[in-house]
Structure formats: structure tokens, C-alpha cells
Write a protein that holds these residues in place. Structure first.
Motif, mmCIF file in Angstrom:
data_model
loop_
_atom_site.group_PDB
_atom_site.id
_atom_site.type_symbol
_atom_site.label_atom_id
_atom_site.label_comp_id
_atom_site.label_asym_id
_atom_site.label_seq_id
_atom_site.Cartn_x
_atom_site.Cartn_y
_atom_site.Cartn_z
ATOM 1 N N ALA A 1 -51.683 23.389 31.286
ATOM 2 C CA ALA A 1 -51.942 22.607 30.078
ATOM 3 C C ALA A 1 -52.937 23.311 29.173
ATOM 4 N N ALA B 1 -53.676 16.235 28.672
ATOM 5 C CA ALA B 1 -53.147 16.509 30.001
ATOM 6 C C ALA B 1 -54.190 17.165 30.884
ATOM 7 N N TYR C 1 -56.569 14.398 32.030
ATOM 8 C CA TYR C 1 -56.078 13.515 33.100
ATOM 9 C C TYR C 1 -56.009 14.256 34.428
ATOM 10 N N SER C 2 -55.619 15.556 34.393
ATOM 11 C CA SER C 2 -55.618 16.326 35.633
ATOM 12 C C SER C 2 -57.030 16.436 36.200
#
Lengths: 795, 139
Positions: A611, A630, A633-634
């Protein structure tokens, strides 16, 4: 002693402040300070000469062990006698020299007093750092005194040159002094004498200290500022630039030589620089037509001689140095005063314009002849005693490599000294006067007694101590003992019998007489010689070149690092903070940590890197923002696996919030953009980014190795223990945020508030202007397009 | 700290720096976000090997992951958000004025870089040196 130093300070400030009221009388007020110092020194002299120094200590910053330690020993007594004695005479002389009240006159008197205080501080300080501070104060006051005529660009330039050279040397010296103090564990000169430090570091430090001493005492190649400083009024030149301040470097060498002379390259450096300076100074003095410049170069030469006498670190020779420092002050100050008188009454110092003086000038001429004879080393004069003792010391006790070379240099330079002394006297008697110049001297007014009496008194001392040197025995012996405890200095003698020193003195005088008789041929030879070396820059030219170099370099550096481009600024900053410590970190990595802690991390890291890569290459604003989301959130997932649920929660909500914000703003902007950076930009950006990545990788690995080194109970353990018992909270992270480190959270909230205020005002300002005043938008938009053209036009 | 996480942090810093060096404010912003994530990994892993969530009573204290770096990372997350929001507002403002978000060169700095030397101290000194040299040549 502190009271007396404070007196100088207060008096100096008062005189500067009350300048208009005082006028010329300022010098009378200024005379109070040196007079008080002399009286005090006289009352203590007996004790001090018996080897009982007076000490005072003033705690400056107790927590840092910063104290100002003053120590009044016999060598300090010699220096104080010079500083305050000549200072007093200069104050009286100034009354005759400054007949008209000019603006800046009282300022001159005030700064002269401040200088005297600083110079006394130099010679009384036992603490190296305090000595340095007073040392730099003399540089600053010297700057102000040289540049006192602030409308004259040459005075300003000369003042700057003096400050630049002595100030830079002082800073170099400070580094050396700190190294010496740290390796010895003490900054007190008196304690260094007992337990001298040694080693390679100290040898380097000694070179640094010597550079400082050489700049201050105008040794080659740093001597150019001293002749330049002659634009100062003559009382200033007589006081600072011949009798006192320029001897600060000699003073420091005299103090340190007993401790360090046999270490490192001390002797080699001091003796080669001193010998070179003595000869070159003499050669250049012989070429001058300006009487004051002649004396200035003569001073450079004599300072070289003093370096040779004190720098050896042999007490028999240093004793001669003590005598020379006294003799030189007496004759050189008197000669400067004579030049000042001539200048004042005739309006010139050029020997080609002088045609001799009338009968009423006899006292002044007598002073000139006696003082110049002392300078030349004629028997029955004070200077002869010093020179004879120095030559004798070198012949008898100079058992080191290169002794003969130094001795030859002294003899040659002394012949030159005789020759330029003779040139001075012949100049005063009008031998060099050119027929086509108007006669300004024959008809000149004779100076008043106040004007020539100070010089007369000095000439009287020159003769008195020349004929009865034993009068000074106690002072000279005491000073030598203060420098070299446990030595056994010899008494001074007018007649030491037929020996090698006497022979050398005879050779010097003979050589000097020959040089004087053949002066036309000598001058021609010198002119040819100087034309041959004209390709070498003079000191002034070298200094101007250095200054221009600094100016040009700084401009070029500014043009590169400060070129207006934000990417370049960021690149310079990140490269500096990452690459500079990189090698240090890399050295710390001895073992690699585990490769993977939990298998699930591989998946998260793969997501994150993919990402992040996407966010940095994609050419679509909204897509890039979503990629960043992204990554966020990871990260939250990663936090969960690492036992940090609070972090995961926060990250999750914040990431959602920022993605919404991004979309809100980015929807206004064009979806994508065209590329218009130069071709070189992309590879350079990649290189910088890669360098930062490597540096962070190395830093992370070395930091993980550092963790086990921390000893004692860990802060976190204490926090876990106290979390429930003291703060009644089970979630330790929350307790830390709201309790243990509650003030941090408070600050954090403040930052958010400020940011929120900024966001709101930025968002609202634009809207209002846009809505109410449509033409403004047009104008701004025009301005923008011309602004965009600007950088191209500049290129 | 593991090699894998060190790599992840380094990669985030590298891509973040790459974006910081761009001319578009929106890309710079995303770069700041990435660098922020990278530094959070560094912060968190400075606490040593991970354990269970530090909540008293849920597990013995020796099994906890270090709570202090977590608190610091939490602060960092929030501050990064504040910075992001402020820069977004700047981007919005930039769009209002220019309809774009290019960070232009500072024109004043450019002028300074191109300015000719007018250093009167240097010229004074050079004049004095020249005068001195001329005087001595006359002798």
C-alpha cells in the motif's frame, strides 16, 4: 584585586557616559584607575617579591565549578607595573596630544580604561578560562580603539582586521586551553605547574594555544594587523600596540613555557616563528619612511625576540625576557610618544619631510636618542642589559637542537634593530629630509612640558636601569622565580667581564654601524629583494583575500542550500539527520535480531509495503489517499498482534477520520497531475529516499541491540506495578496517558486545539473572500500565473 | 525488534521521504502520514518483544507488552492526525487561491541566491590592502 578591576570597569563606563561634560579632562579622570592599581601593587610588592603571592577567588557559577581565580605573583607584578605605569603616563601624555576637544575623545579615554582593566585581568588570572575571557576583552577594546575614528574607512578596515585575526586566534586558543584543562583536571596555571599534563592530545592543544599567542603578539604570519593598527591615535598605539596588549601572547608563552617547553613541538614552533618574525620585522622596519610604521615593525621584531627568550623554557634565558619586557616598554612607549609629538607639531611622520628641529626641541631629541640607543642595545642603556643577558643565556644555557641557528638569527636581527634605530634618530635629525619638501620641522613649535615629560620620565628610567641594573635585581629575580619555582636566577650586571655575549654585542653594534653607513646601498638591495618577492601576497592582501574568500564561499553555499525549493530543503535536512549518525549506528550492530516474531506479521508487512508503494507511485489523488488509509488499517492489525489494543482502536478511528478529511479536500483538486519536474529530479529523490530508508533500517537494528544495556528497574515495570494501587486503573496504557504522563496529554490536546483553530480559520478565510469579492479572485489568479513564470525567468 | 519490522519501518520512511520531496502538497501530506506510521513502528518495537495487552488482572505482569511505548505511539498517532488536518486545510486554501496545490519556489530566496556581493567590509579591507601595498612600493 576584584575591587580594582571593577574600578576600571565602572570608571570606563562612567567616562564613556559622561563624555560631553568631561571633554579632555576625561584623561585626568581615567588616570585614577592606573594610579590606584599602582599604589595597591606597591603596598603588596614586598610580600609578593618574597614569594608570597596574593590570591583572590570569586565563585562565579557554583554548580559548574566556574570560578575566577586571581593570583598576583612577582611576574604579574612586572606586568601590572607595565600596564598601570605606562597607562598612567599615557593618560598624562594624552592631555598634551589631544589639544582640541573632538567628538569621541572621552569615549577613547573610557575605552582605554576598560582596556587597562581587561589587560590587568589577563595578567592576574590564574584560571585559564578567565584569562581567555579577559584576553578577548582586550581584543574587543583594541578593536574599538583602532576604529575610534569611525568615519575613516581605513581605520574601520584596520580595526576589523585586528579583531578578526586576534579574535580567531583567541578562539583557537580556547580550544587548546580547554583540552589542557580537561586533561590536567585543573584550569589553574599554578596547579598545572606542579602537575603538568602530557600526551598527544596535549601536544595538539599546545599548538592551538601557540596560534592564539602568535596572533595576539603579531608573530609571522599573523603580524599584518599590527602595522595596520597604527591608524589609531598615537597614545593608543603607544599603550596597546607596543607596551601592553601585544605582550599578552608573550605573557602566555612565558607562563606556559616552564610547564610545556619540553613537550611536543613547542620549542621548534616557538623558536622558528620567533626567529623568523624577529628577522623579517627588522627588515621591514628598515624600509619604512613613516616613523610610526618603523616603530610598529620594530615592535613586531622585538616581540619575536621576546618569544625567543621566553619560549625556550630555560630560566636563565627567561630572566633576560623579563628584563627585555621592561626595557622594551620603556623605550618603545617613549619613542611612540616622540612620534606623536612630532606628528602633532609638524603634521607629518614622514622622515622625508623632516629637516631637523630647533634648539627648543632638545629635550625631545634627547629622549629619542636615548630610547633609540636602548632599542639598539648600546651599552649603558636598559636595552643593552636585556640583549646582553639574552645573548649570554643562549650562549651558556642554550643546549638544544638548533640553538646556533637561533643565536645567529638574534645577532642578525639585532644588527637590523641597530640600523632601524639609527634610521629613526637620523630621521628625527632631518638626514632624510628631501629638498623639494616644505620644511615643516625647523619652525615647529616646541611641545609643552606636559607633552614630553612622560616620555622624558621613561627615558630617565632607560638610563637609570641601564647604568644601575642592580636596582631591578629583586623584581627580576622574583619574577623569574614566580615563573620557574626553585630556580636560581643570577643578579643583573652592567659589566659581566669579557665573554662571548660581550663579543656578540660588539659584533651587533659593528654590524649595525656598517648597515647604517651603507644605508643607501642597503635600501637599494632591499628594494630589489622586495621586488623579487612581490609575487607573494603581503599580509594585508592575504587577509583581504581570506575575507573575500569567506564572503564568496558563504554566498555560494547560500545559493545552493537556500535556493527556495522546498524539496531541496527537505532533502538537505533529512540527509543530514540520517547520514551523519549512520556510521556510528552501523558500528553498534553486532548481532542481528530474530527475523520474524510472529508469522502473521509477514502478511501485515506485505500489505503495508504494497500500500505504501502504491501511495507513492499512483498518479491519482484520491487513490493515493485511500492507499494511505490501507496502510493505516494494516498498522492497526499489526498493533493488535503486538498486544496493543488501545493503539489499534485509536489508529482505526483516526484513520477513518483522516480518510474522510482527505476525500473532503481532495475532491476539489484535479484528479491527477502532469509531471513537469526536470529529468534529474526523480533519480535524486529516489536516492535520498533510499538513503533515508537504509539509515532508518540500520538505526532500528542498532537500537534493538541497545535495549538490553539498560540497567536497573525499568520505568514501565514501575508503572505496571503502580497502575492499580495508585491510579486505580487496570488498563496501564490509559493510566499512563491520563495520570502518570497526564501533562503530556494536556499538551497534546492543546496541539490539537491549535490545529483545529488553524483549520477553521484557513477554511473560512478563503470562502468569505471568494464569495464577497469576485474580482479579487481574478487578481490573485493573475498574480499566481506571473509567480509561476518568475522562477523560469530567474533561471 | 525484528528484521522484518525494521524493514517495514525503513520502507515506510523511504516511501514517505520520496513523497515529501514532491511538489504537490497532497503528496507531501501522504508522505507525512507514511513517515508517521514508520515512526510508530519504531516506537512500539522499542518496547522489546510483544506480549499480551497490558491490562491488570488479565495476565501476569511479566507477560505484558511494554505499556510506555504504546502510550508514546498513541500520542504520536493523534499528533500526526492534527498535522494532517492542518496541512489539508492549507491544501484547501491553496486550491482556493490557485486551483492547484503546487508548492512553488520561494522567490525571495531565489533573489538572495542570485544577489551580487556588495560586501562593503570586504571592499574596505581590499582598498586598505591596496593602499598599503602601493605605499610600500613607493619606498
Amino acid at each position: 584585586m576584584f575591587a580594582l578591576l571593577a574600578l576600571h570597569l565602572v570608571l570606563g563606563v562612567v567616562i564613556v557616559a559622561a563624555g560631553r561634560i568631561l571633554g579632555r579632562q576625561a584623561f585626568l579622570v581615567a588616570a585614577v584607575a592606573p594610579a590606584a592599581m599602582l599604589i595597591w601593587a606597591a603596598t603588596k610588592a614586598n610580600d609578593v617579591l618574597d614569594g608570597k603571592p596574593v590570591t583572590e577567588s570569586f565563585v562565579w557559577v557554583a554548580g559548574l565549578d566556574l570560578t575566577i581565580d586571581l593570583r598576583f605573583d612577582a611576574f604579574a607584578l612586572v606586568m601590572v607595573t607595565l600596564v598601570s605605569g605606562i597607562g598612567l603616563l599615557i593618560c598624562i601624555y594624552s592631555l598634551g596630544y589631544f589639544t582640541a576637544t573632538k567628538p569621541g575623545l572621552a569615549r577613547l579615554a573610557g575605552i582605554l580604561t576598560l582596556f587597562a582593566g581587561a589587560m590587568l585581568g589577563v595578567v592576574l588570572s590564574d584560571h585559564l578560562i578567565a584569562l581567555f575571557i579577559f584576553w578577548e576583552l582586550t581584543s574587543v577594546t583594541s578593536y574599538l580603539l583602532i576604529g575610534n575614528d569611525d568615519t575613516n574607512p581605513r581605520a574601520r578596515a584596520a580595526a576589523l582586521q585586528a579583531l578578526f585575526i586576534t579574535g580567531a586566534g583567541g578562539l583557537v586558543m580556547l580550544a587548546g586551553l580547554i583540552i589542557i584543562g580537561q586533561s590536567a583536571g585543573t584550569y589553574l596555571i599554578s596547579e598545572l605547574l606542579v602537575a603538568p599534563p602530557s600526551g598527544n592530545v596535549v601536544n595538539v592543544a599546545l599548538v592551538l594555544v601557540l596560534i592564539g599567542a602568535f596572533t595576539k603578539s603579531a608573530q609571522a604570519p599573523f603580524s599584518s594587523w599590527l602595522p595596520g593598527a597604527m591608524v589609531a591615535p598615537t597614545p593608543v598605539s603607544a599603550y596597546l600596540h607596543s607596551a601592553t596588549m601585544v605582550k599578552a601572547g608573550v605573557y602566555l608563552v612565558a607562563r606556559l613555557a616552564p610547564i610545556f617547553a619540553i613537550q611536543g613541538n613547542w620549542r621548534l614552533i616557538v623558536l622558528s616563528v620567533g626567529a623568523f618574525t624577529m628577522v623579517v620585522g627588522g627588515l621591514r622596519a628598515l624600509r619604512q619612511n613613516d616613523l610610526k610604521l618603523l616603530l610598529a615593525y620594530g615592535t613586531v621584531s622585538q616581540l619575536g625576540f621576546m618569544m625567543l627568550l621566553f619560549g625556550v623554557g630555560e630560566y636563565h634565558i627567561a630572566e633576560a625576557g623579563v628584563v627585555l619586557i621592561l626595557a622594551h616598554a620603556a623605550f618603545k612607549a617613549a619613542l611612540f610618544m616622540v612620534v606623536g609629538i612630532v606628528d602633532h607639531e609638524t603634521g607629518t611622520r614622514d622622515i622625508r619631510a623632516l629637516h631637523g628641529f630647533g634648539k627648543s626641541w632638545r629635550p625631545v631629541q634627547a629622549v629619542a636618542v636615548l630610547s633609540a640607543a636602548s632599542m639598539a642595545g648600546v651599552p649603558l642603556m636598559f636595552g643593552f642589559i636585556a640583549k646582553e643577558k639574552g645573548l649570554g643565556g643562549y650562549v651558556e644555557y642554550g643546549d638544544f637542537v638548533g640553538e646556533t641557528v637561533v643565536l645567529i638569527a638574534i645577532v642578525v636581527a639585532s644588527m637590523l634593530t641597530f640600523a632601524y634605530s639609527a634610521r629613526f634618530v637620523l630621521g628625527i635629525y632631518g638626514v632624510f629630509g628631501l629638498d623639494d619638501r616644505d620644511d615643516v620641522s625647523r619652525s615647529a613649535h616646541a611641545p609643552g612640558i606636559v607633552f614630553w615629560a612622560p616620555a622624558g620620565l621613561l627615558a630617565f628610567f632607560t638610563v637609570l636601569f641601564g647604568v644601575f641594573p642592580q636596582l631591578l635585581d629583586r623584581l627580576v629575580e622574583g619574577a623569574t622565580l614566580a615563573l620557574y619555582p626553585g630556580s636560581s636566577p643570577k643578579p643583573l650586571e652592567l659589566w659581566a667581564g669579557f665573554n662571548e655575549a660581550l663579543l656578540l654585542s660588539a659584533i651587533v653594534i659593528l654590524g649595525g654601524v656598517v648597515l647604517t653607513l651603507m644605508r643607501t646601498k642597503v635600501a637599494r638591495a632591499q628594494r630589489r629583494g622586495s621586488e623579487a618577492i612581490r609575487f607573494l601576497p603581503t599580509g594585508d592582501e592575504a587577509f583581504a583575500g581570506v575575507l573575500r574568500g569567506i564572503s564568496v564561499t558563504s554566498r555560494r553555499v547560500t545559493a545552493v542550500v537556500q535556493n527556495g525549493s522546498l524539496p531541496i530543503y527537505i532533502a538537505i535536512i533529512v540527509l543530514t539527520v540520517t547520514l551523519v549518525p549512520l556510521t556510528g549506528f552501523a558500528r553498534d550492530i553486532d548481532t542481528l535480531p530474530d527475523f520474524v516474531e510472529q508469522r502473521v506479521h509477514i502478511g501485515f508487512v506485505a500489505l503495508i509495503t504494497a500500500a505504501a508503494l502504491g501511495a507513492s507511485v499512483v498518479r491519482h489523488r484520491i487513490a493515493a489517499a485511500l492507499m494511505l488509509g490501507a496502510v493505516g488499517y494494516s498498522m492497526a492489525g499489526l498493533y493488535v498482534t503486538m498486544g496493543a489494543p488501545d493503539l489499534a482502536l485509536t489508529q482505526f478511528s483516526i484513520e477513518t477520520l483522516s480518510t474522510v478529511l482527505f476525500v473532503l479536500v481532495l475532491r476539489f483538486l484535479p484528479r491527477s497531475w502532469r509531471h513537469h519536474a526536470p529529468a534529474i529530479a526523480a533519480p535524486m529523490r529516489i536516492a535520498v529516499a533510499a538513503a533515508v530508508g537504509v539509515a532508518i533500517f540500520v538505526f532500528a537494528l542498532s537500537a534493538s541491540n541497545a535495549r538490553p544495556d539498560v540497567s536497573g528497574p525499568q520505568q514501565s515495570e514501575v508503572m505496571i506495578e503502580d497502575s492499580y494501587s495508585e491510579a486505580k486503573g487496570q488498563n496501564v496504557v490509559n493510566v499512563i496517558l491520563v495520570d502518570f504522563r497526564g501533562w503530556d496529554t494536556m499538551g497534546e490536546i492543546t496541539v490539537l486545539l491549535v490545529a483545529a483553530v488553524g483549520v477553521v480559520s484557513l477554511a473560512r478565510t478563503g470562502r468569505r473572500r471568494d464569495d464577497t469579492d469576485a474580482p479579487v479572485f481574478e487578481e490573485i489568479s493573475d498574480g499566481e500565473s506571473s509567480e509561476q513564470k518568475m522562477p523560469e525567468a530567474l533561471r | 525488534m525484528t528484521v522484518l519490522l525494521a524493514f517495514a519501518a525503513a520502507f515506510l520512511f523511504a516511501t514517505g521521504t520520496w513523497l515529501l520531496l514532491q511538489r504537490r502538497l497532497s503528496r507531501i501530506l501522504i508522505g507525512i502520514g507514511l513517515v508517521g506510521h514508520g515512526s510508530n513502528i519504531l516506537l512500539l518495537t522499542s518496547g522489546g518483544p510483544s506480549g499480551v495487552a497490558p491490562i491488570i488482572g488479565s495476565a501476569p505482569a511479566v507477560d505484558f507488552s511494554d505499556p510506555l511505548p504504546q502510550a508514546l505511539a498513541l500520542t504520536s498517532i493523534v499528533i500526526t492526525f492534527g498535522v494532517t488536518a492542518f496541512l489539508l486545510a492549507l491544501g484547501y486554501r491553496s486550491w482556493r487561491i490557485t486551483h492547484d496545490d503546487v508548492v512553488e519556489d520561494d522567490v525571495e530566496d531565489r533573489f538572495i541566491a542570485r544577489r551580487r556581493s556588495e560586501d562593503h567590509i570586504v571592499s574596505d579591507t581590499e582598498d586598505a590592502a591596496r593602499a598599503q601595498a602601493a605605499e610600500e612600493d613607493r619606498l
